[in-house]
Enzyme design. Structure first.
Site, PDB file in Angstrom:
ATOM      1  N   TYR A 144       0.848  -1.190   0.000  1.00 29.09           N
ATOM      2  CA  TYR A 144       0.000   0.000   0.000  1.00 29.09           C
ATOM      3  C   TYR A 144       0.881   1.236   0.000  1.00 29.09           C
ATOM      4  CZ  TYR A 144      -3.518   3.410   1.656  1.00 29.09           C
ATOM      5  OH  TYR A 144      -4.349   4.484   1.793  1.00 29.09           O
ATOM      6  N   ASP A 239       9.185   2.605   0.005  1.00 24.57           N
ATOM      7  CA  ASP A 239       8.155   3.239   0.814  1.00 24.57           C
ATOM      8  C   ASP A 239       8.349   2.757   2.253  1.00 24.57           C
ATOM      9  OD1 ASP A 239       5.916   4.074   2.164  1.00 24.57           O
ATOM     10  OD2 ASP A 239       4.506   3.573   0.554  1.00 24.57           O
ATOM     11  N   LYS A 267       4.184   8.431   9.107  1.00 28.37           N
ATOM     12  CA  LYS A 267       3.893   7.799  10.407  1.00 28.37           C
ATOM     13  C   LYS A 267       4.872   8.205  11.508  1.00 28.37           C
ATOM     14  CE  LYS A 267       0.748   4.538   8.501  1.00 28.37           C
ATOM     15  NZ  LYS A 267       0.766   3.830   7.251  1.00 28.37           N
TER      16      LYS A 267
HETATM   17  C1  PLP Z   1       0.245   4.429   5.874  1.00 26.24           C
HETATM   18  C2  PLP Z   1       0.996   4.219   4.645  1.00 26.24           C
HETATM   19  C3  PLP Z   1       0.923   5.105   3.556  1.00 26.24           C
HETATM   20  C4  PLP Z   1      -0.055   6.234   3.508  1.00 26.24           C
HETATM   21  O1  PLP Z   1       0.168   7.177   4.499  1.00 26.24           O
HETATM   22  P1  PLP Z   1      -1.030   8.169   4.910  1.00 26.24           P
HETATM   23  O2  PLP Z   1      -0.378   9.096   5.880  1.00 26.24           O
HETATM   24  O3  PLP Z   1      -2.080   7.299   5.513  1.00 26.24           O
HETATM   25  O4  PLP Z   1      -1.487   8.849   3.698  1.00 26.24           O
HETATM   26  C5  PLP Z   1       1.769   4.911   2.484  1.00 26.24           C
HETATM   27  N1  PLP Z   1       2.630   3.891   2.459  1.00 26.24           N
HETATM   28  C6  PLP Z   1       2.734   3.008   3.473  1.00 26.24           C
HETATM   29  C7  PLP Z   1       3.737   1.917   3.404  1.00 26.24           C
HETATM   30  C8  PLP Z   1       1.903   3.141   4.591  1.00 26.24           C
HETATM   31  O5  PLP Z   1       1.974   2.234   5.564  1.00 26.24           O
END
Ligand code: PLP
Length: 427
Positions: A144, A239, A267
């Site tokens: 994601y 990511d 995060k």
């Molecule tokens: C949470 C998450 C996102 C998206 O971040 P948001 O602050 O919710 O937009 C993107 N990539 C990864 C790996 C994530 O865990």
């Protein structure tokens, strides 16, 4: 456990907010029942509208590695906001946070702060496309990268939980430049580069996947990602929105020994406030406006309160022994969960690294989304509900990670494991 106030709050919320929630994963759709409404958090614990107490293993889906309302973070934010909440003018603290991030992640020479992981991943890809002057992006099934149009193809997290293949409202042409491959499949990646190599701008992945539950990368797969992108003139994007500062001080790339061209953060680096970042090679980052032609902006980017929370959080994480301690606790926790399940004759296996992990309700091994989705989600739902009744909050989906924070004690781990044993015994 009585949840009448939460039930009332949910009815009210549903009239005004789609599904009563501001992010779909907060609905308890895949585990049955309705979400509780939270009033307060402190350390490893949260309290709902009815005053019920829970030990929290979701930790706001990852950011709260220090637990709720850590005094150092709260103090830093409080001090900053009384001097003004936003300016849209540079502040010196933004450079301080940028410096801390680049020091911690050597592959990152320059970094741009923004407000959400979605924005950061989307912008990192835009930078890669601008730099390479190519269109195609390769992502992996179950990873994601936020909810931007082009990345909502076979995404993990809530998209997976709700069983959606993609998303309505995204024109097919928007995802036509996104190629989705199975995670941990070096052969599929090589074949993809054979077919489209000269058109691929970037390969983006979670270097340790956290959004289909935790799935660890195989060495050969990661090495292929690095070598194939390099030899075809494409960029590698890690990511690390979940893994950044989760496993060690910096990115998990440090432990894996592989350097991406672009790193996406979120995060933890915002310490519980809306902050994210993307950064990487200097020549790539110099593509970003106002230096280069790739446009990306944000009214609240580098917000003073969020930056202060990030800096305070990083200073706590830098304390000697911080990661060793939560790693030890995390290992005992995740190994304990698998052992408890197996002892009760429940089919289960686990993946974990440091303080993040997932208990999958299936036997064997889990290495990609096809493995993950064979988990017994109704067994997970029963586990979730039994644990919640006992005051332990896990993610309301099999396809998510559990997080142990520095505020979770050994005693918390023990009581949780005992509750898990009871839950499995009565299954
Ligand atoms: C949470 C998450 C996102 C998206 O971040 P948001 O602050 O919710 O937009 C993107 N990539 C990864 C790996 C994530 O865990």
């Amino acid at each position: 456990m009585k949840r009448t106030k939460s039930a009332e709050a949910f009815e009210l919320a549903k009239r005004l907010i789609p599904g009563g929630v501001n992010s779909p994963v907060r609905a308890f759709k895949s585990v049955g029942g309705d979400p509780f409404f939270v009033r307060k958090g402190s350390g490893a614990r949260i309290w709902d509208a009815d005053g019920n107490e829970y030990v929290d293993f979701v930790c706001s889906w990852g950011p709260l590695i220090l637990g709720h309302a850590h005094p150092v973070v709260v103090e830093a934010v409080t001090r900053v906001v009384s001097d003004g909440m936003t300016f849209g003018i540079p502040t010196e603290r933004e450079t301080e946070l940028a410096g801390a991030l680049c020091d911690a992640i050597p592959s990152m020479k320059k970094v741009r702060l923004c407000s959400s992981g979605t924005e950061a991943a989307m912008s990192g890809i835009r930078a890669a496309r601008g730099f390479t002057r190519r269109d195609l992006v390769v992502k992996f099934d179950g990873c994601y990268h936020g909810h931007s149009d082009g990345l909502l193809a076979k995404a993990g997290s809530g998209v997976a939980t709700l069983g959606l293949p993609d998303s309505a409202g995204v024109p097919a042409s928007f995802t036509s430049c996104t190629i989705v491959l199975p995670y941990n499949d070096a052969g599929a990646l090589a074949a993809c580069f054979d077919a489209h190599g000269s058109k691929i701008a970037a390969v983006i992945l979670e270097p340790v996947a956290g959004n289909m539950g935790v799935v660890l990368p195989e060495r050969k797969f990661l090495e292929s990602c690095r070598e194939l992108t390099r030899s075809h003139g494409a960029l590698l994007i890690f990511d690390e929105v979940i893994t950044g500062f989760r496993i060690c001080y910096g990115g998990v790339q440090k432990i894996l020994g592989i350097e991406p061209d672009i790193t996406v953060l979120g995060k933890i680096v915002g310490g519980g406030m809306p902050l994210a970042a993307y950064g990487g090679r200097e020549d790539v980052m110099n593509m970003i406006a106002p230096v280069g032609p790739v446009y990306q902006a944000g009214t609240l980017s580098g917000n003073p309160a969020a930056v202060a929370a990030g800096i305070a959080t990083l200073s706590e994480l830098k304390r000697p022994g911080f990661y060793e301690k939560i790693e030890t606790r995390g290992r005992r926790f995740f190994e304990g969960l698998v052992a408890a399940a197996k002892a009760a004759g429940v089919e289960a296996c686990g993946n974990s690294i440091g303080s993040m992990g997932t208990l999958f309700f299936r036997g064997g091994e889990v290495k990609c989304w096809d493995d993950v989705k064979k988990s017994d989600t109704s067994a997970y739902a029963r586990f979730f509900r039994k644990m919640l009744e006992r005051g332990f909050y896990f993610a309301p989906s099999q396809f998510e990670a559990a997080f142990v924070s520095a505020a979770h004690t050994d005693a918390d781990v023990d009581t949780t494991l005992r509750a898990a044993e009871e839950s499995f015994a009565t299954d």
